[in-house]
Design a protein around this motif. Structure first.
Motif, PDB file in Angstrom:
ATOM      1  N   ALA A 288      66.255  48.666   3.661  1.00 47.61           N
ATOM      2  CA  ALA A 288      67.533  49.846   3.897  1.00 47.61           C
ATOM      3  C   ALA A 288      68.841  49.079   3.751  1.00 47.61           C
ATOM      4  CB  ALA A 288      67.424  50.278   5.363  1.00 47.61           C
ATOM      5  N   ASP A 289      69.468  50.101   3.047  1.00 49.43           N
ATOM      6  CA  ASP A 289      71.013  49.828   2.659  1.00 49.43           C
ATOM      7  C   ASP A 289      71.731  49.686   4.201  1.00 49.43           C
ATOM      8  OD1 ASP A 289      70.546  49.582   0.134  1.00 49.43           O
ATOM      9  OD2 ASP A 289      70.825  51.883  -0.016  1.00 49.43           O
ATOM     10  N   VAL A 290      72.851  49.273   4.196  1.00 44.34           N
ATOM     11  CA  VAL A 290      73.512  49.188   5.205  1.00 44.34           C
ATOM     12  C   VAL A 290      74.151  50.805   5.750  1.00 44.34           C
ATOM     13  CG1 VAL A 290      75.748  48.208   6.258  1.00 44.34           C
ATOM     14  CG2 VAL A 290      74.342  47.144   4.874  1.00 44.34           C
ATOM     15  N   SER A 291      74.151  51.624   4.800  1.00 44.20           N
ATOM     16  CA  SER A 291      74.808  52.956   5.008  1.00 44.20           C
ATOM     17  C   SER A 291      73.513  53.724   5.790  1.00 44.20           C
ATOM     18  CB  SER A 291      75.043  53.573   3.750  1.00 44.20           C
ATOM     19  OG  SER A 291      73.977  53.617   2.807  1.00 44.20           O
ATOM     20  N   ASP A 292      72.439  53.192   5.571  1.00 44.48           N
ATOM     21  CA  ASP A 292      71.272  53.999   6.336  1.00 44.48           C
ATOM     22  C   ASP A 292      71.020  53.616   7.835  1.00 44.48           C
ATOM     23  OD1 ASP A 292      70.404  54.939   3.611  1.00 44.48           O
ATOM     24  OD2 ASP A 292      68.895  53.145   3.611  1.00 44.48           O
ATOM     25  N   ILE A 293      72.151  52.843   8.234  1.00 43.47           N
ATOM     26  CA  ILE A 293      71.854  52.485   9.836  1.00 43.47           C
ATOM     27  C   ILE A 293      72.382  53.597  10.661  1.00 43.47           C
ATOM     28  CG2 ILE A 293      72.901  50.991  11.530  1.00 43.47           C
ATOM     29  CD1 ILE A 293      72.933  48.856   9.499  1.00 43.47           C
ATOM     30  N   LYS A 294      73.144  54.169  10.242  1.00 40.24           N
ATOM     31  CA  LYS A 294      73.808  55.238  11.017  1.00 40.24           C
ATOM     32  C   LYS A 294      72.693  56.421  11.412  1.00 40.24           C
ATOM     33  CE  LYS A 294      77.464  58.930  11.455  1.00 40.24           C
ATOM     34  NZ  LYS A 294      78.610  59.433  10.996  1.00 40.24           N
ATOM     35  N   GLN A 295      71.908  56.854  10.044  1.00 37.26           N
ATOM     36  CA  GLN A 295      71.014  57.710  10.402  1.00 37.26           C
ATOM     37  C   GLN A 295      69.852  57.257  11.009  1.00 37.26           C
ATOM     38  OE1 GLN A 295      70.778  60.732   9.262  1.00 37.26           O
ATOM     39  NE2 GLN A 295      69.043  61.402  10.182  1.00 37.26           N
ATOM     40  N   PHE A 296      69.447  56.145  11.014  1.00 39.93           N
ATOM     41  CA  PHE A 296      68.498  55.567  11.845  1.00 39.93           C
ATOM     42  C   PHE A 296      68.784  55.337  13.219  1.00 39.93           C
ATOM     43  CE2 PHE A 296      67.570  51.330  13.906  1.00 39.93           C
ATOM     44  CZ  PHE A 296      65.912  51.406  13.674  1.00 39.93           C
TER      45      PHE A 296
ATOM     46  N   LEU B  28      70.511  53.278  25.395  1.00 35.66           N
ATOM     47  CA  LEU B  28      69.927  52.474  24.293  1.00 35.66           C
ATOM     48  C   LEU B  28      70.827  51.416  23.744  1.00 35.66           C
ATOM     49  CD1 LEU B  28      68.805  55.562  22.009  1.00 35.66           C
ATOM     50  CD2 LEU B  28      67.202  54.052  23.430  1.00 35.66           C
ATOM     51  N   THR B  29      69.970  50.216  23.581  1.00 33.28           N
ATOM     52  CA  THR B  29      70.639  49.027  23.095  1.00 33.28           C
ATOM     53  C   THR B  29      70.245  48.705  21.597  1.00 33.28           C
ATOM     54  OG1 THR B  29      70.740  48.039  25.616  1.00 33.28           O
ATOM     55  CG2 THR B  29      70.990  46.510  23.629  1.00 33.28           C
ATOM     56  N   THR B  30      71.283  48.363  20.657  1.00 32.57           N
ATOM     57  CA  THR B  30      70.855  47.960  19.524  1.00 32.57           C
ATOM     58  C   THR B  30      70.865  46.439  19.637  1.00 32.57           C
ATOM     59  OG1 THR B  30      72.064  49.941  18.628  1.00 32.57           O
ATOM     60  CG2 THR B  30      71.270  48.008  17.034  1.00 32.57           C
ATOM     61  N   SER B  31      69.521  45.915  19.169  1.00 27.90           N
ATOM     62  CA  SER B  31      69.559  44.538  18.985  1.00 27.90           C
ATOM     63  C   SER B  31      69.434  44.040  17.589  1.00 27.90           C
ATOM     64  CB  SER B  31      68.202  44.055  19.823  1.00 27.90           C
ATOM     65  OG  SER B  31      68.057  42.538  19.867  1.00 27.90           O
ATOM     66  N   LEU B  32      70.315  42.957  17.534  1.00 22.04           N
ATOM     67  CA  LEU B  32      70.754  42.581  15.945  1.00 22.04           C
ATOM     68  C   LEU B  32      69.765  41.071  15.922  1.00 22.04           C
ATOM     69  CD1 LEU B  32      74.299  43.077  15.429  1.00 22.04           C
ATOM     70  CD2 LEU B  32      72.397  44.508  14.941  1.00 22.04           C
TER      71      LEU B  32
ATOM     72  N   LYS C 148      77.754  45.996  12.016  1.00 21.48           N
ATOM     73  CA  LYS C 148      78.666  46.453  13.099  1.00 21.48           C
ATOM     74  C   LYS C 148      79.449  47.407  12.816  1.00 21.48           C
ATOM     75  CE  LYS C 148      80.499  43.143  15.581  1.00 21.48           C
ATOM     76  NZ  LYS C 148      81.230  41.866  15.743  1.00 21.48           N
ATOM     77  N   TYR C 149      80.122  47.665  11.714  1.00 18.72           N
ATOM     78  CA  TYR C 149      80.906  48.757  11.411  1.00 18.72           C
ATOM     79  C   TYR C 149      80.353  49.986  11.354  1.00 18.72           C
ATOM     80  CZ  TYR C 149      83.697  51.839   8.741  1.00 18.72           C
ATOM     81  OH  TYR C 149      84.681  52.952   8.322  1.00 18.72           O
ATOM     82  N   GLU C 150      78.854  49.942  10.765  1.00 19.99           N
ATOM     83  CA  GLU C 150      77.875  50.985  10.538  1.00 19.99           C
ATOM     84  C   GLU C 150      77.509  51.440  12.055  1.00 19.99           C
ATOM     85  OE1 GLU C 150      77.092  53.389   8.296  1.00 19.99           O
ATOM     86  OE2 GLU C 150      78.579  52.342   7.149  1.00 19.99           O
ATOM     87  N   LEU C 151      77.231  50.622  13.027  1.00 19.56           N
ATOM     88  CA  LEU C 151      76.972  50.913  14.377  1.00 19.56           C
ATOM     89  C   LEU C 151      78.164  51.527  15.164  1.00 19.56           C
ATOM     90  CD1 LEU C 151      75.089  47.481  15.307  1.00 19.56           C
ATOM     91  CD2 LEU C 151      74.122  49.836  14.920  1.00 19.56           C
ATOM     92  N   ARG C 152      79.303  51.024  14.920  1.00 21.79           N
ATOM     93  CA  ARG C 152      80.566  51.850  15.469  1.00 21.79           C
ATOM     94  C   ARG C 152      80.614  53.339  15.196  1.00 21.79           C
ATOM     95  NH1 ARG C 152      83.107  46.784  14.790  1.00 21.79           N
ATOM     96  NH2 ARG C 152      83.969  47.462  12.783  1.00 21.79           N
ATOM     97  N   ARG C 153      80.266  53.353  13.726  1.00 19.90           N
ATOM     98  CA  ARG C 153      80.304  54.739  13.295  1.00 19.90           C
ATOM     99  C   ARG C 153      79.269  55.638  13.734  1.00 19.90           C
ATOM    100  NH1 ARG C 153      79.614  55.168   7.477  1.00 19.90           N
ATOM    101  NH2 ARG C 153      79.731  57.381   7.583  1.00 19.90           N
ATOM    102  N   ALA C 154      77.920  54.932  14.218  1.00 21.94           N
ATOM    103  CA  ALA C 154      77.130  55.901  14.990  1.00 21.94           C
ATOM    104  C   ALA C 154      77.458  55.814  16.395  1.00 21.94           C
ATOM    105  CB  ALA C 154      75.785  55.350  14.441  1.00 21.94           C
TER     106      ALA C 154
END
Length: 160
Positions: free
Chosen positions: A92-100, A116-120, A135-141
């Protein structure tokens, strides 16, 4: 006196199959309990870095995994050698993380959404710019609970 006659055929009696369904269901139950289901097929090279202060996550069903790294040899011809993001079983693209993240939240019960925890799971050779973008996309989400998955060991081993 009476005479006993011997049977000339000497055939073995037929095997009773009355207990066969019990055996089949017992084996089925054993394999259902003993089998571990694989969650994702790893499509990237994922040599995790070492860390000396490591804690285990308690509830793995409340974890969303984001993988990052170079595609493994099997996928390099198709996707190249640049580091990529993998969400579930696809690149996926980095921009798809928010939707995920939004979709994963929606699949959980209401009382579990804020736990919920996001594990990198990021390869040790991955560019830090990609990690910053993730990390920026995770903050946006609004996914603020982040965990970095590592191997237990001395952090100095990462420099070798």
């Amino acid at each position: 006196m009476s005479k006993f006659k011997k049977k000339k055929g000497g055939e073995l009696p037929a095997i009773s199959t009355a207990s066969l369904p019990d055996i089949v269901f017992m084996l089925l139950f054993f394999f259902m309990v003993a089998t571990v289901m694989r969650e994702n097929t790893l499509m990237i090279k994922n040599e995790l870095p070492f860390a000396d202060q490591v804690e285990k996550l308690q509830k793995k069903d409340l974890v969303m995994y984001v993988y990052a790294g170079k595609p493994s040899e099997r996928y390099q011809r198709q996707y190249g050698t640049e580091a990529r993001v993998q969400l579930n079983d696809k690149f996926a693209d980095v921009s798809d993380i928010k939707q995920f993240i939004i979709e994963e939240r929606e699949s959980k019960r209401e009382e579990l959404k804020n736990k919920l925890t996001t594990s990198l799971k990021i390869d040790g050779e991955t560019n830090m710019g990609l990690v910053s973008d993730i990390k920026y996309e995770l903050r946006r989400a609004e996914a603020y609970r982040i965990n970095y998955t590592t191997k237990k060991g001395d952090a100095a081993q990462n420099m070798q």
